[in-house]
Write an enzyme that holds these catalytic residues in place. Structure first.
Site, short mmCIF file in Angstrom:
data_model
loop_
_atom_site.label_atom_id
_atom_site.label_comp_id
_atom_site.label_asym_id
_atom_site.label_seq_id
_atom_site.Cartn_x
_atom_site.Cartn_y
_atom_site.Cartn_z
CG ASP A 1 -0.88 4.40 1.63
OD1 ASP A 1 -0.44 3.63 0.79
OD2 ASP A 1 -0.41 4.48 2.79
CB THR B 1 2.08 0.92 2.14
OG1 THR B 1 1.50 1.57 1.00
CG2 THR B 1 1.43 1.47 3.39
#
Ligand code: AMP
Ligand code: MG
Length: 323
Positions: free
Chosen positions: A45, A126
């Site tokens: 990320d 995610t």
């Protein structure tokens, strides 16, 4: 405006960011640390946000950028190892990057909404990334509160040729396309305009807390939907609608999250991709999504994306089944 320079840069940087995500997945399987809101975040990320922001700084230094991540968390001494891995991953893509550069690039995503701005989610979904399911590197350009360009790199998206990995790209007024992640010719994509609810698919998040399944089931019954729902993490759901693999997507805030507003980066690229493929995206009351107010869609209540043909029917069903 034909947005060709923006398109070329956006394609280049989402592809590079997606490669970083794939590298991280292959090396550490996407190990996660927890953010303040307890949601997971990974090396990928942060690394992907650094890559995206670095490209935008170089290409469009005057455009503000609003990204999901922020490097403050990485100041914690116990996250020094994670910070080091992020730096090393970014350096694989940009060999000249210093540790300070990487942190500055991540924090470049702390911009504010303006007449023209970019918004990005370096990894949307995610949880899907960690599970090995769908996720998306998401980037959009907004002008005057309307999304003008959207790009979604979906490295796990199944393709007709049996491979995996698609980029969805749309520019307002110029249509929507899909491109294999490893490169190739853009192919125009269209929604499936079918309207018989016995042959349509709704699509929903895998996470049950992200939308109200009670309302959704009531809407399905009201419409006579027989196939039910496909499940998919992330903005890849918008890609599935844009290429005709699903027909509508409702995001209905749960009663316990009443008043919770959606993040701009969780929807912006999807809106222009579905609309340019012939579909329609509004909130649950039929209002256009307003990207001019801040990091949240504060002027809207939930989201409805459809193939366009069935939009008003789904809106009517929603209005009769709301809690
Ligand atoms: P999805 O994969 O469609 O479930 O969407 C993932 C996104 O949902 C994440 O990026 C979060 O920003 C967002 N999210 C987290 N919690 C919620 C919630 N309670 N309601 C709606 N969206 C949420
Ligand atoms: Mg997200």
């Amino acid at each position: 405006m034909n947005y060709q320079a923006e398109k070329e840069l956006a394609l280049k940087i989402v592809t590079e960011a997606a490669k970083l995500c794939q590298r991280v997945q292959q090396t550490d399987g996407g190990k996660a640390v927890k953010k303040a809101d307890t949601s997971p975040v990974t090396v990928a990320d942060f690394g992907a946000q650094a890559i995206l922001c670095q490209g935008l700084i170089e290409g469009f230094p005057h455009d503000p950028v609003i990204g999901e991540e922020d490097a403050t968390l990485l100041q914690q001494p116990e996250l020094a190892g994670v910070r080091q891995q992020i730096i090393e991953q970014v350096q694989e893509s940009i060999p000249t990057a210093t540790p300070d550069n990487v942190i500055d690039w991540i924090n470049w995503g702390n911009g504010e909404v303006a007449q023209r701005y970019w918004t990005l989610d370096p990894i949307d979904g995610t949880r899907g990334f960690i599970r090995g399911n769908q996720y998306a590197v998401a980037l959009a350009l907004v002008e005057g509160g309307e999304v003008k360009l959207g790009v979604l790199a979906c490295p796990a998206f199944p393709r007709e040729d049996g491979g995996k990995g698609l980029i969805f790209l749309a520019i307002r007024g110029q249509g929507a396309t899909e491109i294999p992640l490893e490169g190739g010719n853009p192919l125009p994509i269209r929604v499936d305009p079918s309207f018989n609810f016995e042959q349509l698919y709704r699509i929903e998040s895998i996470e049950s807390s992200h939308s109200d399944r009670g309302v959704q089931s009531a809407v399905d019954r009201h419409l006579g939907l027989t196939y039910g729902a496909k499940q998919m993490d992330s903005l890849a759901k918008y890609g599935a609608i844009a290429k005709g693999e699903a027909h509508f997507y409702t995001r209905v805030p749960l009663p316990q999250f009443k008043g919770k507003k959606e993040n701009i980066w969780d929807h912006a690229p999807g809106v222009v991709i579905v609309e340019e493929a012939g579909g329609k995206v509004t909130d649950l009351e039929g209002k256009p999504l307003d990207f001019s107010v801040g990091t949240k869609l504060s002027n809207n209540h939930g989201v409805l994306a459809t193939n366009g043909v069935i939009h008003s029917q789904v809106l009517a069903a929603l209005s009769k089944n709301w809690v």
